[in-house]
Design a protein around this motif. Sequence first.
Motif, PDB file in Angstrom:
ATOM      1  N   HIS A   3       7.276  15.205   0.984  1.00  0.00           N
ATOM      2  CA  HIS A   3       6.576  14.296   1.088  1.00  0.00           C
ATOM      3  C   HIS A   3       6.954  12.904   0.422  1.00  0.00           C
ATOM      4  CE1 HIS A   3       1.885  12.961  -0.511  1.00  0.00           C
ATOM      5  NE2 HIS A   3       2.359  12.074   0.592  1.00  0.00           N
ATOM      6  N   ASP A  32       7.969   5.410   4.682  1.00  0.00           N
ATOM      7  CA  ASP A  32       7.151   4.349   5.087  1.00  0.00           C
ATOM      8  C   ASP A  32       7.639   2.797   4.381  1.00  0.00           C
ATOM      9  OD1 ASP A  32       5.485   6.209   6.531  1.00  0.00           O
ATOM     10  OD2 ASP A  32       4.321   6.695   4.755  1.00  0.00           O
ATOM     11  N   GLU A  35       7.032   9.259   2.091  1.00  0.00           N
ATOM     12  CA  GLU A  35       6.587   8.014   1.577  1.00  0.00           C
ATOM     13  C   GLU A  35       7.691   6.914   1.381  1.00  0.00           C
ATOM     14  OE1 GLU A  35       3.484   7.304   1.745  1.00  0.00           O
ATOM     15  OE2 GLU A  35       2.844   9.261   1.487  1.00  0.00           O
ATOM     16  N   GLU A  78       1.129   4.459  -2.649  1.00  0.00           N
ATOM     17  CA  GLU A  78       1.302   5.775  -2.199  1.00  0.00           C
ATOM     18  C   GLU A  78       2.560   6.688  -2.946  1.00  0.00           C
ATOM     19  OE1 GLU A  78       0.558   6.736   1.777  1.00  0.00           O
ATOM     20  OE2 GLU A  78      -1.136   5.110   1.816  1.00  0.00           O
ATOM     21  N   GLU A  85       2.095   7.126  -6.591  1.00  0.00           N
ATOM     22  CA  GLU A  85       1.058   8.414  -6.836  1.00  0.00           C
ATOM     23  C   GLU A  85       1.951   9.718  -7.088  1.00  0.00           C
ATOM     24  OE1 GLU A  85      -1.889   8.439  -3.782  1.00  0.00           O
ATOM     25  OE2 GLU A  85      -3.071   6.899  -4.712  1.00  0.00           O
ATOM     26  N   ALA A 135       0.770  -1.031   0.033  1.00  0.00           N
ATOM     27  CA  ALA A 135       0.117  -0.010  -0.071  1.00  0.00           C
ATOM     28  C   ALA A 135       0.781   1.258  -0.102  1.00  0.00           C
ATOM     29  CB  ALA A 135      -0.756   0.020   1.077  1.00  0.00           C
ATOM     30  N   GLU A 136       1.970   1.248   0.676  1.00  0.00           N
ATOM     31  CA  GLU A 136       2.964   2.241   0.776  1.00  0.00           C
ATOM     32  C   GLU A 136       3.616   2.574  -0.343  1.00  0.00           C
ATOM     33  OE1 GLU A 136       2.765   4.690   3.027  1.00  0.00           O
ATOM     34  OE2 GLU A 136       1.672   3.634   4.525  1.00  0.00           O
TER      35      GLU A 136
END
Length: 135
Positions: A89, A96, A93, A64, A67, A60-61
């Motif tokens: 940002h 993460d 990410e 992100e 994106e 999932a990370e």
Amino acid sequence: MEGEIEKKAAAMAEEEAGKKVAADGDVSLKELSKKLNDFAKERDWEQYHSPRNLLLAMIAEVGELSELFMWKGEVRKGLADWDEAEKEHLGEELSDVLLYLIRLSDICGVDLGDAATRKIVKNAVKYPAPSKEGA
């Protein structure tokens, strides 16, 4: 809630600033692993940290992270066209993904630093550098 998060983040940052860090700012995988383990224990999250759950969270990370690059076309090395907020940002990410990877490797009993070092050696054998004639 947001104000509480900011206060906790500031307190954690102050605590970390007081700790001795290597002169060049490097942090080892083992240090991060310990921090992640302590973090999970303090919150009683160990029960949720199965290999499958950690892998899915990491995926999932990665989504992100992806994106951030979506619709930007080719991004130049150094991210010269990105503003500071975008770069910050990106750092979050990337962190993460790294933190989930470290936690996953720990839960699976894999020494990530050792495994990565061995993989680099294997790749060097599998993909040898071209010979330099006349050198």
